[in-house]
Design a protein around this motif. Structure first.
Motif, PDB file in Angstrom:
ATOM      1  N   LEU A   1       8.833  11.863  -8.844  1.00 26.45           N
ATOM      2  CA  LEU A   1       9.183  12.830  -7.931  1.00 26.45           C
ATOM      3  C   LEU A   1       9.988  13.842  -8.921  1.00 26.45           C
ATOM      4  O   LEU A   1       9.538  14.907  -8.708  1.00 26.45           O
ATOM      5  CB  LEU A   1      10.136  12.418  -6.787  1.00 26.45           C
ATOM      6  N   ILE A   2      10.468  13.530  -9.671  1.00 23.91           N
ATOM      7  CA  ILE A   2      11.159  14.289 -10.701  1.00 23.91           C
ATOM      8  C   ILE A   2      10.267  15.206 -11.255  1.00 23.91           C
ATOM      9  O   ILE A   2      10.374  16.577 -11.574  1.00 23.91           O
ATOM     10  CB  ILE A   2      12.489  13.764 -11.541  1.00 23.91           C
ATOM     11  N   GLN A   3       9.350  14.343 -11.929  1.00 24.98           N
ATOM     12  CA  GLN A   3       8.147  15.283 -12.676  1.00 24.98           C
ATOM     13  C   GLN A   3       7.481  16.080 -11.681  1.00 24.98           C
ATOM     14  O   GLN A   3       6.810  17.474 -12.142  1.00 24.98           O
ATOM     15  CB  GLN A   3       7.089  13.887 -13.162  1.00 24.98           C
ATOM     16  N   ASP A   4       7.402  15.877 -10.526  1.00 21.35           N
ATOM     17  CA  ASP A   4       6.781  16.703  -9.466  1.00 21.35           C
ATOM     18  C   ASP A   4       7.578  17.965  -8.702  1.00 21.35           C
ATOM     19  O   ASP A   4       7.271  18.395  -7.959  1.00 21.35           O
ATOM     20  CB  ASP A   4       5.854  16.085  -8.545  1.00 21.35           C
ATOM     21  N   GLY A   5       8.781  17.883  -9.325  1.00 20.53           N
ATOM     22  CA  GLY A   5       9.495  18.880  -8.803  1.00 20.53           C
ATOM     23  C   GLY A   5      10.930  18.623  -7.923  1.00 20.53           C
ATOM     24  O   GLY A   5      11.719  19.565  -7.411  1.00 20.53           O
TER      25      GLY A   5
ATOM     26  N   PRO B   1      16.636   3.410 -14.972  1.00 22.72           N
ATOM     27  CA  PRO B   1      16.033   2.693 -15.978  1.00 22.72           C
ATOM     28  C   PRO B   1      14.420   2.886 -16.240  1.00 22.72           C
ATOM     29  O   PRO B   1      13.934   2.632 -15.121  1.00 22.72           O
ATOM     30  CB  PRO B   1      16.596   1.426 -16.299  1.00 22.72           C
ATOM     31  N   ILE B   2      13.953   3.448 -17.274  1.00 16.48           N
ATOM     32  CA  ILE B   2      12.546   3.654 -17.323  1.00 16.48           C
ATOM     33  C   ILE B   2      11.855   2.372 -17.179  1.00 16.48           C
ATOM     34  O   ILE B   2      10.419   2.328 -16.994  1.00 16.48           O
ATOM     35  CB  ILE B   2      12.186   4.298 -18.559  1.00 16.48           C
ATOM     36  N   ILE B   3      12.253   1.059 -17.739  1.00 16.97           N
ATOM     37  CA  ILE B   3      11.713   0.019 -17.254  1.00 16.97           C
ATOM     38  C   ILE B   3      11.649  -0.798 -16.038  1.00 16.97           C
ATOM     39  O   ILE B   3      10.957  -1.657 -16.048  1.00 16.97           O
ATOM     40  CB  ILE B   3      12.242  -1.297 -18.476  1.00 16.97           C
ATOM     41  N   MET B   4      12.450  -0.223 -15.113  1.00 15.22           N
ATOM     42  CA  MET B   4      12.568  -0.813 -13.815  1.00 15.22           C
ATOM     43  C   MET B   4      11.577  -0.388 -12.896  1.00 15.22           C
ATOM     44  O   MET B   4      11.652   1.062 -12.817  1.00 15.22           O
ATOM     45  CB  MET B   4      13.937  -0.658 -13.414  1.00 15.22           C
ATOM     46  N   GLU B   5      10.725  -1.111 -12.274  1.00  8.49           N
ATOM     47  CA  GLU B   5       9.597  -0.556 -11.358  1.00  8.49           C
ATOM     48  C   GLU B   5      10.338   0.301 -10.227  1.00  8.49           C
ATOM     49  O   GLU B   5       9.736   1.106  -9.515  1.00  8.49           O
ATOM     50  CB  GLU B   5       8.946  -1.886 -10.939  1.00  8.49           C
ATOM     51  N   GLU B   6      11.247  -0.298  -9.708  1.00  6.90           N
ATOM     52  CA  GLU B   6      12.033   0.287  -8.726  1.00  6.90           C
ATOM     53  C   GLU B   6      12.438   1.748  -8.582  1.00  6.90           C
ATOM     54  O   GLU B   6      12.675   2.454  -7.865  1.00  6.90           O
ATOM     55  CB  GLU B   6      13.470  -0.327  -8.340  1.00  6.90           C
ATOM     56  N   TYR B   7      12.232   2.509  -9.831  1.00  9.02           N
ATOM     57  CA  TYR B   7      12.457   3.726 -10.143  1.00  9.02           C
ATOM     58  C   TYR B   7      11.485   4.667 -10.490  1.00  9.02           C
ATOM     59  O   TYR B   7      11.650   5.629 -10.836  1.00  9.02           O
ATOM     60  CB  TYR B   7      13.698   3.878 -11.256  1.00  9.02           C
ATOM     61  N   LYS B   8      10.292   3.814 -10.899  1.00 16.14           N
ATOM     62  CA  LYS B   8       9.334   4.655 -11.235  1.00 16.14           C
ATOM     63  C   LYS B   8       8.681   5.719 -10.320  1.00 16.14           C
ATOM     64  O   LYS B   8       8.284   6.738 -10.553  1.00 16.14           O
ATOM     65  CB  LYS B   8       7.992   3.716 -11.462  1.00 16.14           C
TER      66      LYS B   8
END
Length: 65
Positions: free
Chosen positions: A47-51, A35-42
């Motif tokens: 990492l996904i954005q970076d490849g 979930p985009i609102i959860m700090e635990e997944y930021k």
């Protein structure tokens, strides 16, 4: 031998340091989105954005081996 770790990471965490070292040493990094609102997944999202390879199901992992 390939290895991977599933991770749940805040953007600034020991897990992210480890993942960044793995990337520097040309190791594959996999990340599970959350979930985009959860700090635990930021960290995962960064990492996904970076490849990192996006994992949405077990087949995503099995295809790599």
């Amino acid at each position: 031998m390939k290895r991977f770790n599933r991770l749940e990471a805040k953007e600034k965490s020991g897990t992210m340091i480890t993942a960044n070292f793995a990337i520097q040493y040309n190791r594959e990094v996999f990340a599970v989105p959350g979930p985009i609102i959860m700090e635990e997944y930021k960290g995962n999202h960064r990492l996904i954005q970076d490849g990192a390879k996006l994992i949405t199901c077990t087949n995503d992992i099995l295809e790599e081996f």
